[in-house]
Design a protein around this motif. Structure first.
Motif, PDB file in Angstrom:
ATOM      1  N   GLY A  41       0.810  -1.215   0.000  1.00 28.94           N
ATOM      2  CA  GLY A  41       0.000   0.000   0.000  1.00 28.94           C
ATOM      3  C   GLY A  41       0.839   1.259   0.000  1.00 28.94           C
ATOM      4  N   TRP A  42       1.880   1.292   0.856  1.00 34.48           N
ATOM      5  CA  TRP A  42       2.746   2.466   0.904  1.00 34.48           C
ATOM      6  C   TRP A  42       3.530   2.626  -0.396  1.00 34.48           C
ATOM      7  N   LEU A  43       4.010   1.527  -0.975  1.00 40.07           N
ATOM      8  CA  LEU A  43       4.740   1.608  -2.249  1.00 40.07           C
ATOM      9  C   LEU A  43       3.820   2.091  -3.368  1.00 40.07           C
ATOM     10  N   ALA A  44       2.578   1.595  -3.381  1.00 36.89           N
ATOM     11  CA  ALA A  44       1.629   2.035  -4.405  1.00 36.89           C
ATOM     12  C   ALA A  44       1.309   3.522  -4.254  1.00 36.89           C
ATOM     13  N   LEU A  45       1.134   3.975  -3.006  1.00 40.07           N
ATOM     14  CA  LEU A  45       0.873   5.396  -2.780  1.00 40.07           C
ATOM     15  C   LEU A  45       2.070   6.236  -3.211  1.00 40.07           C
ATOM     16  N   GLY A  46       3.281   5.749  -2.927  1.00 38.10           N
ATOM     17  CA  GLY A  46       4.476   6.473  -3.354  1.00 38.10           C
ATOM     18  C   GLY A  46       4.592   6.544  -4.860  1.00 38.10           C
ATOM     19  N   ALA A  47       4.330   5.424  -5.543  1.00 34.07           N
ATOM     20  CA  ALA A  47       4.410   5.407  -7.007  1.00 34.07           C
ATOM     21  C   ALA A  47       3.364   6.336  -7.622  1.00 34.07           C
ATOM     22  N   ALA A  48       2.139   6.300  -7.077  1.00 30.80           N
ATOM     23  CA  ALA A  48       1.084   7.170  -7.598  1.00 30.80           C
ATOM     24  C   ALA A  48       1.416   8.643  -7.364  1.00 30.80           C
ATOM     25  N   SER A  49       2.032   8.952  -6.229  1.00 30.28           N
ATOM     26  CA  SER A  49       2.409  10.345  -5.942  1.00 30.28           C
ATOM     27  C   SER A  49       3.464  10.840  -6.919  1.00 30.28           C
ATOM     28  N   ILE A  50       4.498  10.029  -7.129  1.00 28.03           N
ATOM     29  CA  ILE A  50       5.551  10.433  -8.061  1.00 28.03           C
ATOM     30  C   ILE A  50       4.994  10.540  -9.483  1.00 28.03           C
ATOM     31  N   GLY A  51       4.199   9.538  -9.896  1.00 26.10           N
ATOM     32  CA  GLY A  51       3.629   9.563 -11.240  1.00 26.10           C
ATOM     33  C   GLY A  51       2.719  10.755 -11.463  1.00 26.10           C
ATOM     34  N   CYS A  52       1.843  11.034 -10.498  1.00 32.26           N
ATOM     35  CA  CYS A  52       0.956  12.194 -10.623  1.00 32.26           C
ATOM     36  C   CYS A  52       1.740  13.498 -10.630  1.00 32.26           C
ATOM     37  N   GLY A  53       2.805  13.558  -9.807  1.00 33.02           N
ATOM     38  CA  GLY A  53       3.620  14.772  -9.786  1.00 33.02           C
ATOM     39  C   GLY A  53       4.286  15.034 -11.128  1.00 33.02           C
ATOM     40  N   ILE A  54       4.834  13.983 -11.745  1.00 33.96           N
ATOM     41  CA  ILE A  54       5.495  14.135 -13.042  1.00 33.96           C
ATOM     42  C   ILE A  54       4.480  14.525 -14.122  1.00 33.96           C
ATOM     43  N   TRP A  55       3.343  13.842 -14.135  1.00 36.77           N
ATOM     44  CA  TRP A  55       2.316  14.124 -15.148  1.00 36.77           C
ATOM     45  C   TRP A  55       1.767  15.543 -14.985  1.00 36.77           C
ATOM     46  N   THR A  56       1.490  15.925 -13.745  1.00 34.77           N
ATOM     47  CA  THR A  56       0.964  17.270 -13.494  1.00 34.77           C
ATOM     48  C   THR A  56       1.987  18.316 -13.890  1.00 34.77           C
ATOM     49  N   MET A  57       3.264  18.049 -13.577  1.00 40.49           N
ATOM     50  CA  MET A  57       4.326  18.967 -13.974  1.00 40.49           C
ATOM     51  C   MET A  57       4.326  19.173 -15.489  1.00 40.49           C
ATOM     52  N   HIS A  58       4.210  18.067 -16.234  1.00 39.68           N
ATOM     53  CA  HIS A  58       4.255  18.147 -17.699  1.00 39.68           C
ATOM     54  C   HIS A  58       3.130  19.018 -18.246  1.00 39.68           C
ATOM     55  N   PHE A  59       1.905  18.774 -17.788  1.00 41.37           N
ATOM     56  CA  PHE A  59       0.781  19.473 -18.404  1.00 41.37           C
ATOM     57  C   PHE A  59       0.597  20.885 -17.871  1.00 41.37           C
ATOM     58  N   ILE A  60       1.093  21.171 -16.674  1.00 40.07           N
ATOM     59  CA  ILE A  60       1.132  22.576 -16.264  1.00 40.07           C
ATOM     60  C   ILE A  60       2.105  23.339 -17.157  1.00 40.07           C
ATOM     61  N   ALA A  61       3.254  22.732 -17.424  1.00 38.77           N
ATOM     62  CA  ALA A  61       4.217  23.365 -18.329  1.00 38.77           C
ATOM     63  C   ALA A  61       3.627  23.534 -19.726  1.00 38.77           C
ATOM     64  N   MET A  62       2.810  22.559 -20.174  1.00 37.02           N
ATOM     65  CA  MET A  62       2.243  22.631 -21.518  1.00 37.02           C
ATOM     66  C   MET A  62       1.180  23.714 -21.645  1.00 37.02           C
ATOM     67  N   ILE A  63       0.598  24.149 -20.540  1.00 44.01           N
ATOM     68  CA  ILE A  63      -0.338  25.270 -20.613  1.00 44.01           C
ATOM     69  C   ILE A  63       0.382  26.517 -21.142  1.00 44.01           C
ATOM     70  N   GLY A  64       1.675  26.616 -20.843  1.00 42.70           N
ATOM     71  CA  GLY A  64       2.455  27.756 -21.319  1.00 42.70           C
ATOM     72  C   GLY A  64       3.017  27.576 -22.709  1.00 42.70           C
ATOM     73  N   PHE A  65       2.707  26.461 -23.376  1.00 43.58           N
ATOM     74  CA  PHE A  65       3.234  26.197 -24.718  1.00 43.58           C
ATOM     75  C   PHE A  65       2.229  26.646 -25.770  1.00 43.58           C
ATOM     76  N   GLN A  66       2.703  27.363 -26.776  1.00 45.92           N
ATOM     77  CA  GLN A  66       1.823  27.785 -27.850  1.00 45.92           C
ATOM     78  C   GLN A  66       2.583  27.874 -29.166  1.00 45.92           C
ATOM     79  N   VAL A  67       1.836  27.725 -30.235  1.00 49.00           N
ATOM     80  CA  VAL A  67       2.335  28.002 -31.589  1.00 49.00           C
ATOM     81  C   VAL A  67       1.511  29.172 -32.091  1.00 49.00           C
ATOM     82  N   GLU A  68       2.159  30.266 -32.387  1.00 52.83           N
ATOM     83  CA  GLU A  68       1.437  31.511 -32.646  1.00 52.83           C
ATOM     84  C   GLU A  68       0.492  31.421 -33.836  1.00 52.83           C
ATOM     85  N   GLU A  69       0.813  30.568 -34.799  1.00 53.87           N
ATOM     86  CA  GLU A  69       0.020  30.531 -36.027  1.00 53.87           C
ATOM     87  C   GLU A  69      -1.180  29.581 -35.968  1.00 53.87           C
TER      88      GLU A  69
END
Length: 275
Positions: A46-74
């Protein structure tokens, strides 16, 4: 025609917010893994699964928060819902593989290299799946050298994080490791984004997809709430709020044991007196 790419539409807001989420996920994940190791009577899976889910969610959330700032002007940018959700599942599952391997087999060199490589490739897969989810009136191409460098950074970051998870026990040292992990994950993301070039299509399509804010912001609510709840669990767990080395101190004997010890000592004293 070459598109004009801007990865920092909102300045430093999205990189800083993304880094904070990567650090939060890393810190929670490391503490959960430590919790599974310091108490053999705890429910380790249970603790390992919670740790894996925390790290995975943190990485995924980091990626898509960064992608909110990504744009192609055209051209406008949207995201495919299925691929976006699938990238989250990949992040959690593959990080979980690495976490469970080192959680049960330790941090031997061969084990750590294998787990770090698998986890790093999973992080890279999550990143490029997230990129594949983008929908725009253009084609995306990648510089192979920069892509290879981003994958290498992901593997090194994953290996370092797994090593820290099974060798670093103190709260402050775990916090420092999570800050370093946040730098590595953010570095991997922006290295991968530096590999991107956008080639616009000759005609304007009638595509009408979701915008980054209309799709990503609601989707980010779930992982962020999960991380906050995981943080509450970690904060209120007695073993995880103790100072460095507290769990290694010998536990005081139970009252029944103390009473039996006192009776034994008294009996010995009486027998010596009789002699």
């Amino acid at each position: 025609m070459e598109g004009t790419v801007d990865g920092f539409r909102y300045g430093v807001v999205t990189p800083v917010a993304a880094y904070v989420m990567a650090c939060l996920g890393g810190a929670l994940g490391l503490r959960c893994i430590v919790r599974s190791l310091i108490d053999r009577q705890s429910w380790k899976p249970g603790w390992l699964a919670l740790g894996a889910a925390s790290i995975g969610c943190g990485i995924w959330t980091m990626h898509f928060i960064a992608m909110i700032g990504f744009q192609v002007e055209e051209t406008r940018i949207g995201y495919h819902l299925g691929l976006t959700v699938f990238s989250l599942a990949v992040a959690i599952v593959v990080v979980g593989l690495g976490v469970f391997v080192v959680g049960y087999r330790g941090a031997g060199r061969a084990t750590l290299c294998l787990a770090g490589t698998v986890t790093g490739l999973g992080i890279a897969a999550m990143h490029y799946l997230g990129m594949a989810a983008m929908q725009l009136n253009a084609s995306i191409r990648y510089d192979p050298v920069m892509v290879a460098l981003s994958v290498l950074i992901a593997i090194v970051a994953a290996t370092a994080a797994l090593w820290a998870a099974v060798t670093i026990r103190g709260f402050l040292t775990s916090l420092g490791a999570s800050l370093v992990m946040g730098v590595a994950v953010s570095g991997m993301h922006y290295t991968g984004m530096a590999a991107v070039s956008v080639h616009l299509h000759g005609t304007v399509s009638s595509w009408a997809g979701d915008t980054p804010t209309s799709l990503l912001l609601p989707m980010l609510v779930g992982p962020v709430v999960f991380l906050l709840l995981a943080g509450v669990v970690v904060m209120f767990d007695p073993l995880l709020v103790l100072g460095d080395g507290e769990w290694n101190r010998p536990r005081p004997p139970a009252p029944a044991q103390e009473e039996r010890s006192g009776r034994t000592a008294a009996a010995r004293s009486w027998s010596h007196g009789q002699g």
